[in-house]
Design a protein around this motif. Structure first.
Motif, PDB file in Angstrom:
ATOM      1  N   GLY A  18      28.640  74.693  60.547  1.00 32.49           N
ATOM      2  CA  GLY A  18      29.690  75.843  61.474  1.00 32.49           C
ATOM      3  C   GLY A  18      31.259  75.669  60.828  1.00 32.49           C
ATOM      4  O   GLY A  18      31.518  75.616  60.003  1.00 32.49           O
ATOM      5  N   ASN A 168      25.565  72.174  64.551  1.00 29.27           N
ATOM      6  CA  ASN A 168      26.364  72.656  63.523  1.00 29.27           C
ATOM      7  C   ASN A 168      26.579  73.474  65.087  1.00 29.27           C
ATOM      8  O   ASN A 168      26.537  73.049  66.123  1.00 29.27           O
ATOM      9  N   VAL A 169      27.583  74.202  65.394  1.00 31.38           N
ATOM     10  CA  VAL A 169      28.298  75.036  66.128  1.00 31.38           C
ATOM     11  C   VAL A 169      27.363  76.855  66.516  1.00 31.38           C
ATOM     12  O   VAL A 169      26.819  77.020  65.819  1.00 31.38           O
ATOM     13  N   GLY A 431      28.742  69.597  68.336  1.00 26.70           N
ATOM     14  CA  GLY A 431      29.340  71.443  68.027  1.00 26.70           C
ATOM     15  C   GLY A 431      29.701  71.961  69.278  1.00 26.70           C
ATOM     16  O   GLY A 431      29.901  73.626  69.227  1.00 26.70           O
ATOM     17  N   ASP A 432      28.728  71.105  71.027  1.00 26.08           N
ATOM     18  CA  ASP A 432      29.396  72.160  71.854  1.00 26.08           C
ATOM     19  C   ASP A 432      30.554  71.416  72.578  1.00 26.08           C
ATOM     20  O   ASP A 432      30.630  71.691  73.625  1.00 26.08           O
ATOM     21  N   GLN A 452      27.142  78.226  76.321  1.00 19.56           N
ATOM     22  CA  GLN A 452      26.230  77.039  75.919  1.00 19.56           C
ATOM     23  C   GLN A 452      24.546  77.014  76.106  1.00 19.56           C
ATOM     24  O   GLN A 452      23.769  76.393  76.201  1.00 19.56           O
TER      25      GLN A 452
END
Length: 528
Positions: A18, A168-169, A431-432, A452
């Motif tokens: 990310g 990960n983003v 990631g969120d 999301q």
């Protein structure tokens, strides 16, 4: 926890990293808290255990490692786990060489961050890494912390040989941007379906939404990279409305692989884009849009009403660029992705979990347990989380009105540079987690958070690796990309779709590709 068997063929995978932000500030004493058993048992040990960490997972390899007395995060880890942590940060671009040198010299670090699943499997095959399967059931919270597909990527030959490195983003870079001021002027609503979107794009092109009396606006702009791939440049997002995407997108349904780039629904997606092309709602400059920067320029100029860009384009710095380039700040808003004819509503697919933490095969049972306890503390302790994800309390973050507030964006350049080293510990950030990014515009946070729910699951096709004996692989991919572009532009009529499929079979041995995919899916336990 059940693990599927992954074969030697499934070694290399996509490394998803990310885009990350750094932050700094002055220091303040933080009292660490140890979490529940077995981690708390480790913290009660009377013998401090030395643990060496090879941390190429740092978010800033150029940042110095501070002395222990200044390193609050290190102090927290050492106190909570009763360890003496020796962290090594390899220089950017030299991590693999440095790690291989250590391994060759017999000085294998206890805890190793690896950037790809290929490396994870390779080092395990070499006898460098430990099998963690016998120990993970002692850490149920750590198992819950990551999704099942992230743990699946840690599985190899029926064993779990790593712990996911960091999230990960997703849900940021593929945001659906639309000119809300144009919608208002034309008395139109935010579109929710492909058909509604088409009518909006058509109106943006034909009805002079900027009111300058000129025919100089367009409904949409996309592009493709220099290799001719449509992914990540906007057109792929339109395809997702129909549940399909260009090459490498493979699903498994009813125990069979579904190659989305030749699925009948792809023909419908191409027909939709061709309809856009025929109606002239696509800015003709799309053929030159082969870098993200070029697409940003279109966003800043404000002559296109709908496009796919990063949610961070709502941040003040980008808003200022819009004003400098176009003389105004268009009222861009981020909207949900359209709901397609088959119920698909996807902003993007979750990135594959490539990065991982691995433990040296030289580590005995007690050390493995202590290291897993440390990872459990890092990733699951709620009180510890902001101290690692955000930085130092009172500087990078604080509690405001009973809620954690990330203050990184408020820091001066000098303060950020003073404490760059906190980036070595940010791996636990979710990631969120919108607060982590310290967005300055509340609309950015809102867009990121809302997106999301539209992040689809990782596709199993990400597990596949190229067959070395498939000499037609590169030519096949090129042919697919070129054909999709020809179909959507009208250079090749969609009436020739069956000819396209036949050419894939006869000239590019599509059957061999299918058989390879099925073989690897079976070895991975995805197809029975």
């Amino acid at each position: 926890m059940q693990r599927n068997k992954i074969s030697l063929l499934v070694l290399a995978t996509i490394v998803g990293l990310g885009t990350l932000l750094s932050g700094c500030g002055d220091q303040e004493e933080v009292k660490p808290t140890a979490s529940n058993s077995p981690q708390s048992e480790a913290s009660k040990s009377t013998n401090k255990m030395k643990i060496t960490m090879f941390n190429q997972g740092t978010f800033n390899a150029a940042a110095p490692i501070p002395p222990r007395e200044e390193d609050i995060q290190r102090q927290m880890l050492e106190k909570a786990l009763d360890i003496d942590l020796d962290m090594m940060i390899p220089q950017a671009g030299q991590a693999t060489t440095k790690l291989n040198t250590l391994i060759a010299g017999g000085d294998i670090p206890d805890l190793i961050f690896l950037k790809s699943r290929a490396d994870l499997a390779q080092y395990y095959d070499q006898g460098v890494l430990a099998d963690l399967t016998p120990y993970l059931d002692q850490f149920p919270e750590l198992q819950k912390r990551f999704s099942s597909d992230s743990w699946e990527a840690m599985s190899y030959q029926g064993k779990t040989i790593g712990v996911p490195g960091y999230d990960n983003v997703n849900g940021m870079s593929r945001s659906f941007f639309i000119r809300n001021d144009w919608l208002k002027k034309l008395n139109m609503e935010v579109p929710t379906t492909p058909d509604e979107l088409f009518e909006v794009m058509k109106a943006f092109t034909e009805k002079d939404p900027d009111g300058n009396g000129k025919n100089d606006t367009y409904g949409f702009i996309g592009g493709m990279n220099k290799e001719g791939n449509l992914q990540t440049y906007g057109f792929d997002s339109l395809m997702w409305m129909f549940g399909v995407n260009p090459p490498s997108a493979i699903e498994v349904k009813d125990n069979q692989p579904i190659f989305l780039f030749i699925d009948p629904k792809m023909k419908e997606a191409l027909a939709y884009i061709h309809k856009m092309m025929e109606a002239n709602v696509v800015d003709p400059d799309w053929v030159t849009m082969n870098t993200p920067d070029l697409l940003d320029q279109k966003l800043f100029k404000g002559k296109v009403g709908f496009m796919i860009r990063d949610a961070r384009r709502l941040e003040p710095d980008y808003q200022q660029k819009m004003k400098e380039i176009s003389g105004e700040v268009p009222e861009w808003i981020v909207i949900p992705p359209m709901k397609g004819p088959y119920g698909d509503q996807i902003v993007e697919r979750k990135s594959f979990q490539g990065n991982s933490w691995a433990i040296s095969a030289k580590a005995d049972k007690d050390k493995i347990i202590r290291i897993l306890s440390m990872l459990n503390y890092l990733f699951t302790d709620k009180e510890a989380y902001p101290n690692f994800a955000y930085g130092i309390k009172g500087i990078h973050w604080d509690v405001v009105d009973g809620k954690i507030k990330n203050k990184t964006s408020e820091l001066s350049k000098e303060m950020k540079e003073k404490y760059l080293w906190v980036d070595h510990y940010r791996m636990p950030r979710r990631g969120d987690d919108a607060e982590y990014f310290s967005f300055q515009n509340p609309k950015t946070t809102e867009a990121f958070t809302n997106n999301q729910q539209y992040v689809g699951p990782t596709l199993p096709g990400n597990l596949l690796t190229a067959d070395p004996s498939d000499t037609l692989a590169a030519d096949r991919t090129r042919f697919i990309n070129e054909s999709l572009v020809k179909f959507m532009t009208g250079k090749e009529p969609l009436s020739n779709w069956d000819n396209f499929l036949q050419t894939l079979d006869t000239k590019f041995d599509m059957q061999k590709y299918k058989e390879t995919a099925i073989k690897q899916f079976k070895e991975a336990g995805i197809i029975k």
